[in-house]
Design a protein around this motif. Structure first.
Motif, PDB file in Angstrom:
ATOM      1  N   ALA A  57       0.798  -1.227   0.000  1.00 40.98           N
ATOM      2  CA  ALA A  57       0.000   0.000   0.000  1.00 40.98           C
ATOM      3  C   ALA A  57       0.828   1.273   0.000  1.00 40.98           C
ATOM      4  N   GLY A  58       2.031   1.231   0.504  1.00 39.43           N
ATOM      5  CA  GLY A  58       2.796   2.461   0.636  1.00 39.43           C
ATOM      6  C   GLY A  58       4.283   2.237   0.459  1.00 39.43           C
ATOM      7  N   LYS A  59       5.002   3.356   0.438  1.00 41.54           N
ATOM      8  CA  LYS A  59       6.434   3.323   0.138  1.00 41.54           C
ATOM      9  C   LYS A  59       7.221   2.458   1.115  1.00 41.54           C
ATOM     10  N   ALA A  60       6.925   2.559   2.401  1.00 45.01           N
ATOM     11  CA  ALA A  60       7.696   1.827   3.408  1.00 45.01           C
ATOM     12  C   ALA A  60       7.564   0.315   3.224  1.00 45.01           C
ATOM     13  N   PHE A  61       6.338  -0.164   2.968  1.00 48.13           N
ATOM     14  CA  PHE A  61       6.160  -1.596   2.739  1.00 48.13           C
ATOM     15  C   PHE A  61       6.798  -2.033   1.426  1.00 48.13           C
ATOM     16  N   GLU A  62       6.715  -1.181   0.423  1.00 44.22           N
ATOM     17  CA  GLU A  62       7.363  -1.514  -0.849  1.00 44.22           C
ATOM     18  C   GLU A  62       8.872  -1.695  -0.661  1.00 44.22           C
ATOM     19  N   GLN A  63       9.486  -0.796   0.124  1.00 46.12           N
ATOM     20  CA  GLN A  63      10.931  -0.888   0.366  1.00 46.12           C
ATOM     21  C   GLN A  63      11.278  -2.165   1.118  1.00 46.12           C
ATOM     22  N   MET A  64      10.464  -2.519   2.110  1.00 44.64           N
ATOM     23  CA  MET A  64      10.720  -3.738   2.869  1.00 44.64           C
ATOM     24  C   MET A  64      10.578  -4.972   1.982  1.00 44.64           C
ATOM     25  N   LEU A  65       9.523  -5.017   1.186  1.00 44.35           N
ATOM     26  CA  LEU A  65       9.289  -6.163   0.319  1.00 44.35           C
ATOM     27  C   LEU A  65      10.358  -6.282  -0.763  1.00 44.35           C
ATOM     28  N   ALA A  66      10.785  -5.149  -1.293  1.00 38.45           N
ATOM     29  CA  ALA A  66      11.876  -5.165  -2.268  1.00 38.45           C
ATOM     30  C   ALA A  66      13.147  -5.701  -1.622  1.00 38.45           C
ATOM     31  N   GLY A  67      13.350  -5.379  -0.325  1.00 37.62           N
ATOM     32  CA  GLY A  67      14.489  -5.898   0.416  1.00 37.62           C
ATOM     33  C   GLY A  67      14.437  -7.410   0.590  1.00 37.62           C
ATOM     34  N   ALA A  68      13.231  -7.976   0.451  1.00 40.95           N
ATOM     35  CA  ALA A  68      13.064  -9.443   0.510  1.00 40.95           C
ATOM     36  C   ALA A  68      13.051 -10.043  -0.887  1.00 40.95           C
ATOM     37  N   ASP A  69      13.499  -9.254  -1.880  1.00 37.27           N
ATOM     38  CA  ASP A  69      13.617  -9.707  -3.278  1.00 37.27           C
ATOM     39  C   ASP A  69      12.279  -9.931  -3.980  1.00 37.27           C
ATOM     40  N   ALA A  70      11.242  -9.202  -3.535  1.00 39.83           N
ATOM     41  CA  ALA A  70       9.980  -9.202  -4.269  1.00 39.83           C
ATOM     42  C   ALA A  70      10.035  -8.119  -5.342  1.00 39.83           C
ATOM     43  N   SER A  71       9.272  -8.311  -6.404  1.00 38.55           N
ATOM     44  CA  SER A  71       9.085  -7.260  -7.407  1.00 38.55           C
ATOM     45  C   SER A  71       7.822  -6.494  -7.040  1.00 38.55           C
ATOM     46  N   ILE A  72       7.868  -5.169  -7.166  1.00 33.68           N
ATOM     47  CA  ILE A  72       6.777  -4.335  -6.669  1.00 33.68           C
ATOM     48  C   ILE A  72       5.924  -3.779  -7.801  1.00 33.68           C
ATOM     49  N   THR A  73       4.607  -3.889  -7.644  1.00 36.93           N
ATOM     50  CA  THR A  73       3.653  -3.238  -8.533  1.00 36.93           C
ATOM     51  C   THR A  73       2.753  -2.357  -7.673  1.00 36.93           C
ATOM     52  N   SER A  74       2.789  -1.045  -7.912  1.00 35.92           N
ATOM     53  CA  SER A  74       2.018  -0.104  -7.094  1.00 35.92           C
ATOM     54  C   SER A  74       0.613   0.065  -7.651  1.00 35.92           C
ATOM     55  N   MET A  75      -0.359   0.035  -6.771  1.00 33.23           N
ATOM     56  CA  MET A  75      -1.751   0.249  -7.169  1.00 33.23           C
ATOM     57  C   MET A  75      -2.594   0.459  -5.912  1.00 33.23           C
ATOM     58  N   ALA A  76      -3.784   1.011  -6.093  1.00 34.81           N
ATOM     59  CA  ALA A  76      -4.736   1.140  -4.989  1.00 34.81           C
ATOM     60  C   ALA A  76      -5.310  -0.236  -4.671  1.00 34.81           C
ATOM     61  N   SER A  77      -5.812  -0.395  -3.456  1.00 34.62           N
ATOM     62  CA  SER A  77      -6.362  -1.694  -3.057  1.00 34.62           C
ATOM     63  C   SER A  77      -7.561  -2.094  -3.907  1.00 34.62           C
ATOM     64  N   SER A  78      -8.262  -1.105  -4.459  1.00 36.72           N
ATOM     65  CA  SER A  78      -9.420  -1.384  -5.308  1.00 36.72           C
ATOM     66  C   SER A  78      -9.030  -2.060  -6.619  1.00 36.72           C
ATOM     67  N   GLU A  79      -7.725  -2.087  -6.939  1.00 41.02           N
ATOM     68  CA  GLU A  79      -7.260  -2.672  -8.199  1.00 41.02           C
ATOM     69  C   GLU A  79      -6.647  -4.075  -8.009  1.00 41.02           C
ATOM     70  N   ILE A  80      -6.554  -4.535  -6.760  1.00 40.05           N
ATOM     71  CA  ILE A  80      -5.903  -5.819  -6.488  1.00 40.05           C
ATOM     72  C   ILE A  80      -6.630  -6.972  -7.163  1.00 40.05           C
ATOM     73  N   TYR A  81      -7.953  -6.996  -7.092  1.00 42.32           N
ATOM     74  CA  TYR A  81      -8.737  -8.116  -7.619  1.00 42.32           C
ATOM     75  C   TYR A  81      -8.415  -8.367  -9.086  1.00 42.32           C
ATOM     76  N   ASN A  82      -8.521  -7.318  -9.915  1.00 40.11           N
ATOM     77  CA  ASN A  82      -8.261  -7.472 -11.341  1.00 40.11           C
ATOM     78  C   ASN A  82      -6.810  -7.848 -11.616  1.00 40.11           C
ATOM     79  N   ALA A  83      -5.883  -7.300 -10.820  1.00 40.34           N
ATOM     80  CA  ALA A  83      -4.468  -7.607 -11.009  1.00 40.34           C
ATOM     81  C   ALA A  83      -4.176  -9.069 -10.674  1.00 40.34           C
TER      82      ALA A  83
END
Length: 329
Positions: free
Chosen positions: A167-193
């Motif tokens: 949902a936000g920059k801080a979580f994206e940075q943490m997840l990227a630190g765990a070698d995840a690839s990040i796709t930014s979007m609002a929670s309303s877009e998760i279902y379709n993604a």
């Protein structure tokens, strides 16, 4: 006598029309359905203000019908929108300090979140909002967790190589630190993604997981529990400050009274959302995985080396704000 009576009736009717015409209408925007807790918080404000009979009407535009989810703070600050329920970290681009309101492992539980909302830390953030002509009417935090399209996610190594939404920059940075690839979007877009294969994993609030029916697209859900909740996000009901200041004293009082009631409701219902979401996911046949204390410690250690460190580096008063937040027991 009949003529005088009819004249009096006509005048009364005209006065009623004039009064209705002079009533102030405020527009409140949010991204959720009318079943979501955040809509219900907004509805309490609208209903109680209407019941106060102070010539003030609040018109709610839900389901991102007025503004896109991440595009609400700027029009609010410019007076183009009167009110919104908004994850404050969505406005981290305008005010980097707001990214602290979605910092992994910073909030222990819902009661701790409430104490944060009434602390010097929050007062410092409210001063930054005031600089943008924005004020808080209703404080509120929601907890959340992870979902995996094909597998469970409990510890950092579980997200390696996955296309993940945070949902936000801080979580994206943490997840990227765990070698995840990040796709930014609002929670309303998760279902379709999830449905189209853009995402393998996501985190958001327990409420959004349910209201957006994410359980239809995933194999495993790692919820927030009473003991372990890595994900807490500040999602207040905000108002343009100049709009509030321009209201009458009676209108302001009605808003503040309604806000007090809505805030109490928000806290009590937020506590119920996590367990309620588990029931929904279980009923849909989704596997439930719980994060252990050791898992939580691993995530927080990673966050301290990634998102915490970056926040302090990027925000001029970041260390002071972080220290104020950590000081809240």
């Amino acid at each position: 006598m009949t003529k005088n009576f009819l004249t009096a009736v006509a005048m009364t009717a005209l006065m009623g029309v004039a009064s209705a015409a002079s009533a102030t209408e405020l527009r409140l925007s949010h991204q959720w359905s009318n079943k979501d807790i955040r809509h219900q918080v907004a509805q309490i404000i609208a209903d109680d203000v209407a019941a106060a009979d102070v010539d003030l009407e609040i018109k709610i535009f839900g389901s991102k019908s007025l503004f896109k989810p991440r595009e609400q703070y700027r029009p609010l600050s410019r007076g183009q929108l009167d009110m919104t329920v908004l994850p404050l970290s969505y406005a981290g681009g305008q005010q980097p300090a707001f990214n602290l309101t979605l910092m992994p492992g910073l909030v222990k539980n819902h009661d701790h979140a409430a104490r944060l909302s009434n602390s010097p830390y929050m007062k410092a953030l409210e001063e930054k909002m005031a600089d943008d002509d924005v004020m808080v009417l209703v404080h509120g935090y929601l907890a959340g967790g992870f979902v995996g399209k094909d597998k469970c996610i409990t510890k950092p190594e579980d997200v390696a190589g996955l296309q993940t939404r945070a949902a936000g920059k801080a979580f994206e940075q943490m997840l990227a630190g765990a070698d995840a690839s990040i796709t930014s979007m609002a929670s309303s877009e998760i279902y379709n993604a999830m449905q189209t294969g853009i995402l393998n994993a996501a985190n958001t609030s327990s409420s959004s997981f349910v209201s957006y029916r994410i359980y239809e697209q995933v194999a495993c859900y790692t919820p927030a529990t009473e003991n372990v909740a890595l994900w807490f996000m500040y999602q207040p009901l905000l108002m343009n400050k100049s709009t509030f200041d321009g209201l009458s004293e009676d209108q302001q009082a009605a808003l503040l009274t309604a806000a007090e009631k809505a805030e109490a409701y928000y806290l009590e219902e937020a506590k119920k959302q996590d367990a309620a979401s588990v029931e929904v996911f279980e009923k849909a046949g989704v596997e439930i995985a719980e994060m252990t204390a050791e898992d939580f410690a691993a995530w927080r250690a990673l966050a301290q080396e990634t998102s915490y460190k970056s926040f302090v580096s990027d925000v001029p008063d970041g260390q002071a704000l972080l220290d104020m937040a950590l000081a809240v027991e």
